[in-house]
Structures are given as structure tokens and as C-alpha cells.
Enzyme design. Structure first.
Site, PDB file in Angstrom:
ATOM      1  N   ARG A 276       0.796 -18.846 -32.918  1.00 56.32           N
ATOM      2  CA  ARG A 276      -0.507 -18.258 -32.597  1.00 56.32           C
ATOM      3  C   ARG A 276      -0.967 -17.215 -33.629  1.00 56.32           C
ATOM      4  O   ARG A 276      -2.108 -17.217 -34.068  1.00 56.32           O
ATOM      5  CB  ARG A 276      -0.400 -17.578 -31.226  1.00 56.32           C
ATOM      6  CG  ARG A 276      -1.689 -17.023 -30.684  1.00 56.32           C
ATOM      7  CD  ARG A 276      -1.440 -16.238 -29.393  1.00 56.32           C
ATOM      8  NE  ARG A 276      -0.448 -16.848 -28.547  1.00 56.32           N
ATOM      9  CZ  ARG A 276      -0.704 -17.770 -27.621  1.00 56.32           C
ATOM     10  NH1 ARG A 276      -1.931 -18.147 -27.409  1.00 56.32           N
ATOM     11  NH2 ARG A 276       0.273 -18.293 -26.912  1.00 56.32           N
ATOM     12  N   ARG A 312      -7.001 -24.226 -22.713  1.00 56.22           N
ATOM     13  CA  ARG A 312      -6.321 -22.957 -22.400  1.00 56.22           C
ATOM     14  C   ARG A 312      -6.929 -22.212 -21.211  1.00 56.22           C
ATOM     15  O   ARG A 312      -6.235 -21.584 -20.436  1.00 56.22           O
ATOM     16  CB  ARG A 312      -6.307 -22.041 -23.633  1.00 56.22           C
ATOM     17  CG  ARG A 312      -5.600 -22.640 -24.845  1.00 56.22           C
ATOM     18  CD  ARG A 312      -5.324 -21.617 -25.934  1.00 56.22           C
ATOM     19  NE  ARG A 312      -4.324 -20.663 -25.519  1.00 56.22           N
ATOM     20  CZ  ARG A 312      -4.594 -19.473 -25.076  1.00 56.22           C
ATOM     21  NH1 ARG A 312      -5.831 -19.051 -25.009  1.00 56.22           N
ATOM     22  NH2 ARG A 312      -3.615 -18.673 -24.693  1.00 56.22           N
ATOM     23  N   CYS A 342     -15.719 -34.490 -15.946  1.00 55.18           N
ATOM     24  CA  CYS A 342     -16.026 -34.678 -14.521  1.00 55.18           C
ATOM     25  C   CYS A 342     -15.007 -34.000 -13.619  1.00 55.18           C
ATOM     26  O   CYS A 342     -14.269 -34.682 -12.885  1.00 55.18           O
ATOM     27  CB  CYS A 342     -16.103 -36.154 -14.208  1.00 55.18           C
ATOM     28  SG  CYS A 342     -17.652 -36.803 -14.748  1.00 55.18           S
ATOM     29  N   TYR A 377      -3.371 -23.735 -30.371  1.00 57.84           N
ATOM     30  CA  TYR A 377      -3.272 -24.428 -29.076  1.00 57.84           C
ATOM     31  C   TYR A 377      -4.651 -24.883 -28.585  1.00 57.84           C
ATOM     32  O   TYR A 377      -4.921 -24.907 -27.397  1.00 57.84           O
ATOM     33  CB  TYR A 377      -2.576 -23.547 -28.036  1.00 57.84           C
ATOM     34  CG  TYR A 377      -1.224 -23.054 -28.517  1.00 57.84           C
ATOM     35  CD1 TYR A 377      -0.160 -23.942 -28.640  1.00 57.84           C
ATOM     36  CD2 TYR A 377      -1.024 -21.715 -28.882  1.00 57.84           C
ATOM     37  CE1 TYR A 377       1.061 -23.512 -29.119  1.00 57.84           C
ATOM     38  CE2 TYR A 377       0.205 -21.280 -29.361  1.00 57.84           C
ATOM     39  CZ  TYR A 377       1.243 -22.190 -29.475  1.00 57.84           C
ATOM     40  OH  TYR A 377       2.467 -21.779 -29.944  1.00 57.84           O
TER      41      TYR A 377
HETATM   42  N1  LLP Z   1       9.137 -21.132 -31.107  1.00 53.09           N
HETATM   43  C1  LLP Z   1       9.328 -21.800 -29.957  1.00 53.09           C
HETATM   44  C2  LLP Z   1      10.658 -22.313 -29.646  1.00 53.09           C
HETATM   45  C3  LLP Z   1       8.271 -21.993 -29.057  1.00 53.09           C
HETATM   46  O1  LLP Z   1       8.480 -22.633 -27.906  1.00 53.09           O
HETATM   47  C4  LLP Z   1       6.992 -21.490 -29.390  1.00 53.09           C
HETATM   48  C5  LLP Z   1       5.861 -21.686 -28.474  1.00 53.09           C
HETATM   49  C6  LLP Z   1       6.829 -20.809 -30.617  1.00 53.09           C
HETATM   50  C7  LLP Z   1       7.926 -20.646 -31.443  1.00 53.09           C
HETATM   51  C8  LLP Z   1       5.522 -20.247 -31.060  1.00 53.09           C
HETATM   52  O2  LLP Z   1       5.028 -19.306 -30.180  1.00 53.09           O
HETATM   53  P1  LLP Z   1       3.753 -18.416 -30.576  1.00 53.09           P
HETATM   54  O3  LLP Z   1       4.100 -17.608 -31.799  1.00 53.09           O
HETATM   55  O4  LLP Z   1       2.627 -19.348 -30.874  1.00 53.09           O
HETATM   56  O5  LLP Z   1       3.490 -17.589 -29.388  1.00 53.09           O
HETATM   57  N2  LLP Z   1       0.074 -23.483 -25.046  1.00 53.09           N
HETATM   58  C9  LLP Z   1       0.254 -22.051 -24.943  1.00 53.09           C
HETATM   59  C10 LLP Z   1       1.370 -21.540 -25.814  1.00 53.09           C
HETATM   60  C11 LLP Z   1       2.675 -22.243 -25.571  1.00 53.09           C
HETATM   61  C12 LLP Z   1       3.731 -21.814 -26.551  1.00 53.09           C
HETATM   62  C13 LLP Z   1       4.919 -22.676 -26.467  1.00 53.09           C
HETATM   63  N3  LLP Z   1       5.948 -22.314 -27.378  1.00 53.09           N
HETATM   64  C14 LLP Z   1      -1.079 -21.375 -25.238  1.00 53.09           C
HETATM   65  O6  LLP Z   1      -2.090 -22.063 -25.352  1.00 53.09           O
HETATM   66  O7  LLP Z   1      -1.155 -20.146 -25.294  1.00 53.09           O
END
Ligand code: LLP
Length: 418
Positions: A276, A312, A342, A377
Site C-alpha cells: 500500500r 474496498r 445491481c 488494492y
Molecule cells: N506481506 C504479506 C505477507 C501480506 O499478506 C501483505 C498484505 C503485505 C505484505 C502488504 O501489506 P501492505 O503493505 O500493503 O499493507 N485488500 C486489503 C489489504 C490486504 C492486505 C493483505 N496482505 C485492502 O484493500 O486494504
């Protein structure tokens, strides 16, 4: 992104021009912001053997992966599909880490054949990896593994993104560390890294540091480590929250890790897996208002995108700022913005409790809305629900706007069907 003459601009293009050129709806990413975020994280952590593994699940467009590669990032993957894409983007096998979940034997075989370093998240998978690795004819490279520890120090912006604790399916619970070591010995596997990822969207320094210290407590039990991987989770503000203080966090991370290395007796590499943080703020979803529809309670603004393109809000009740890119500076009115799917839940202005009126500069039919902070995402979680095509993606590089994914066609919607 800037405001000129009451309109939203990306480089020399105003949002409306981009839609004329590339169609609508459209994901737009600013390359400069991505490069800036990478540099910021690297500069703030400032540890000699720091490696950033871009968690490409956040955005799997090849052009974006290539930017990460150019900036010296490695890549974190969660499926063979992501590994395949990473290889296509130009990453070498040794720059890829695979942190799968409930991995099949066939997937292990595929990864071992390509000599991808695997981060193993259960004792069951550890034994199956060991067996398959021996069957294939283990090599020095594939004998090396990383293990994912469930350190029970989870955090995150929503229950669904907290990835540590007794309620969580990820990682080998820290109480079973002796079994990890025994299993690895049985299959002659060398544990060169330990990993945890506590969750996503973390905005405070203390949570990070606490969890780091928890993992490091367990790290000393592993004698052949080359790195410790603390996962991702660096948050960005979506709704004017206080930014993560990355300067302070970076400085403290370095201190904590250097101190640990002295205790461990060896300088280890320090890995993070930001997703992110690197791409969220670089992306915007542009869409067009086609319909205005009133009930005695609400004014609904209907747009030509929906949760099929950005899930999201519906999935987590997440907030995404929405601005009227065609008319930024007019009287603000209160609206509910809804998509074209829908389902009555296809709303961009709600939280986990229900609809929430949003103040947006006066909207009329044909206006372009920009849904902000959509680079992570967004497209990577998009679907063809309701048989709607996926939008195109455009990358803005200084003055230039480059198409990096074409819009799907109706034929694309049917191409796998027999
Ligand atoms: N490493 C692992 C093992 C992970 O499972 C994830 C995210 C990351 C790194 C990266 O995380 P970040 O830096 O992006 O927070 N769909 C959700 C987020 C799900 C994240 C899943 N794992 C959203 O839209 O916010």
C-alpha cells in the site's frame, strides 16, 4: 495531481481529456509518487542491508512492477501467477520471495523448479515442501527456506487484514518453533529467514516496533539466519488521519535491528514488504456521473464504475475521498455516490454501519469524479461481476500519459468459456 482553473490535472492533461483519450472509467497512476515513496522508505530506514520486497498484490500492473525493479526493489508474491508476472516484469528468481497460503504440492513443485525462495507458513506445508524438494532432487538454493511465524502481535485497520494471532490462519504459531526446527532438520532444509506480517494499514510507530521486538525474541532460536522479514503494513491516510511518522519509525527500526544483530552475532539483512505505502497515493479511479436520482432522504449520484472496480469500500467500509474533477470549487452539497452494479450495497460513500452522506462540490450529469488513494488494492482486486469489463490503466510520467493496460472488450469477457 493538481488543480488548475477549477479542474483536476495530471501533468498537462485534465481529467476530462484523459477520459476522452483513454475512455471511462480509468485508473490513473502517477509514476513520480511511486518513485518518491520508495525513496522515502529507503532513506528513512537507512540500514545497510535493507531490502524492500514490493508486495505486488497491491497492484500487479507490469509497468508498476518495472518501476519497482528500476528503483532496486525485490518482489513479494503470493501465488504462482504473481511469480509468473514478476518474472515477465524482469525480476530474477533470486529477487522473488513467495509467501503463499495453503500451497498445493503442484505449486511447490512449480516454485522449486524455478528456484524461488519460499516462505513457509504451516508445519504441514513445511513437511510437504521438504518431501517434494527431495523428490525433485534438492539443490543448494531450494534447500534454503524462510518460515512465517505467527507472532501473535496482530494489528490492522480491519479484522480481515489482521494477520497474526490465535484467530488467524497465517504463519506457524510461535509456540511450535521447536517443531519447525525439527522438521527442517528432518528434510535437511536451512532456515535462512524468518518472517511475519502482522496486518495492514498501520499508522502508528509503536505498533510496528512492538511487533518487531516480538519477532526478534523468537529469531534468536534460529541459528542460520541471513535475514529477518517484518512484512508490510505501512499505512497511508485515506481520510485525513495523521500520517505514519516514517522518519521516526525508520530511525527506530534501524536502532532496534542493529542492536539485535549485535546480540545475534552477525549482520543480517532487513526485509520489508510494503504494498500500500508505495502505490496507494499514486492512484486515482476516474469515473463519470451519468445519473442523479432522489429519494426523500438522499440525492444519489450514479457513476459508470462500481465495487467490481474498487471493492474496498464495500469490503471493509473503507473511506476513499471523492472529488468533482470537473468542478472542484463550487458550493458543496451532500451526496451518496453509487456504482452501476445491481446490488444496493454498491456504494462508494459508506462505512461498515451504512450509507454516509458526503460533501462534494456541486455535481451535474456528465461531471468526472475522482476517487482518490485508489492505487493499492483497487485494480488488483477488481472483477468482472455483472459482466462488466475491467477499466484501462494509464501511467502519468511527467508530461506523458501512457496506456499500461487496455480496457477489456466483450470478447475478453467470454474468452475462457467453452
Ligand atoms: N506481506 C504479506 C505477507 C501480506 O499478506 C501483505 C498484505 C503485505 C505484505 C502488504 O501489506 P501492505 O503493505 O500493503 O499493507 N485488500 C486489503 C489489504 C490486504 C492486505 C493483505 N496482505 C485492502 O484493500 O486494504
Amino acid at each position: 495531481m493538481e488543480i488548475k482553473k477549477n479542474k483536476l490535472y495530471f501533468g498537462k492533461y485534465c481529467a476530462e481529456d484523459l477520459l476522452k483519450k483513454f475512455g471511462c472509467p480509468l485508473y490513473v497512476y502517477e509514476e513520480e509518487i511511486i518513485r518518491c515513496q520508495i525513496k522515502k522508505l529507503k532513506n528513512c530506514i537507512n540500514y545497510n542491508s535493507l531490502k524492500l520486497y514490493y508486495a505486488c498484490k497491491a497492484n500487479t500492473n507490469l509497468a508498476i512492477m518495472k518501476i519497482m525493479l528500476e528503483e532496486g526493489c525485490c518482489i513479494d508474491t503470493v501465488s504462482c501467477g504473481e511469480v509468473y508476472a514478476a518474472l515477465k516484469a524482469g525480476f530474477k528468481a533470486e529477487q522473488i520471495l513467495y509467501t503463499g497460503n495453503n500451497v498445493t504440492d503442484d505449486e511447490f513443485r512449480w516454485l522449486i523448479e524455478r528456484e524461488i525462495l519460499v516462505n513457509i507458513g504451516s508445519l504441514s506445508e513445511l513437511a510437504r515442501y521438504g518431501r517434494i524438494n527431495q523428490e525433485i532432487g534438492s539443490k543448494a538454493k531450494t534447500n534454503k527456506i524462510c518460515v512465517r511465524i505467527n507472532s501473535d502481535a496482530g494489528a490492522g485497520f480491519h479484522d480481515h487484514v489482521i494477520t497474526s494471532g490465535v484467530d488467524c490462519k497465517f504463519g506457524i504459531y510461535y509456540k511450535y518453533i521447536d517443531e519447525i526446527i525439527a522438521k527442517a532438520n528432518q528434510y535437511k532444509l536451512k532456515i535462512i529467514g524468518i518472517h511475519h506480517h502482522i496486518g495492514s494499514g498501520i499508522l502508528d510507530v509503536e505498533t510496528f516496533l512492538y511487533s518487531m521486538n516480538v519477532l526478534l525474541k523468537y529469531a534468536v532460536k534460529f541459528k542460520e539466519l541471513e535475514f529477518v522479514d517484518f512484512g508490510g503494513g505501512f499505512g497511508v491516510p485515506y481520510n485525513h488521519e495523521k500520517k505514519l511518522n516514517i522518519d521516526v519509525l525508520g530511525m527506530k527500526i534501524k536502532q532496534v535491528f542493529e542492536k539485535f544483530c549485535v546480540k545475534y552475532g552477525k549482520e543480517l539483512s532487513l526485509f520489508f514488504e510494503p504494498g500500500r505505502y508505495l502505490v496507494a497515493e499514486a492512484g486515482v479511479l476516474l469515473c463519470r456521473v451519468n445519473t442523479l436520482n432522489k429519494t426523500p432522504k438522499y440525492e444519489f449520484v450514479g457513476v459508470d464504475t462500481g465495487f467490481n472496480h474498487l471493492v474496498r469500500v464495500v469490503m471493509y467500509g473503507s473511506y476513499h475521498e471523492i472529488i468533482n474533477a470537473s468542478n472542484l470549487d463550487d458550493t458543496k452539497k451532500k451526496y451518496i455516490v453509487g456504482g452501476n452494479i445491481c446490488e444496493s450495497g454498491d456504494i462508494f460513500t459508506m462505512d461498515s454501519k451504512g450509507l454516509k452522506l458526503r460533501e462534494i462540490s456541486n455535481i451535474k450529469e456528465g461531471d468526472v469524479l475522482a476517487i482518490l488513494t485508489a492505487g493499492a488494492y483497487g485494480m488488483s482486486m477488481a472483477s468482472n461481476y455483472n459482466m462488466r469489463v475491467l477499466p484501462a490503466e494509464v501511467l502519468i510520467n511527467r508530461e506523458d500519459a501512457k496506456l499500461i493496460r487496455r480496457r477489456q472488450s466483450f470478447d475478453d469477457l467470454l474468452k475462457e468459456q467453452i
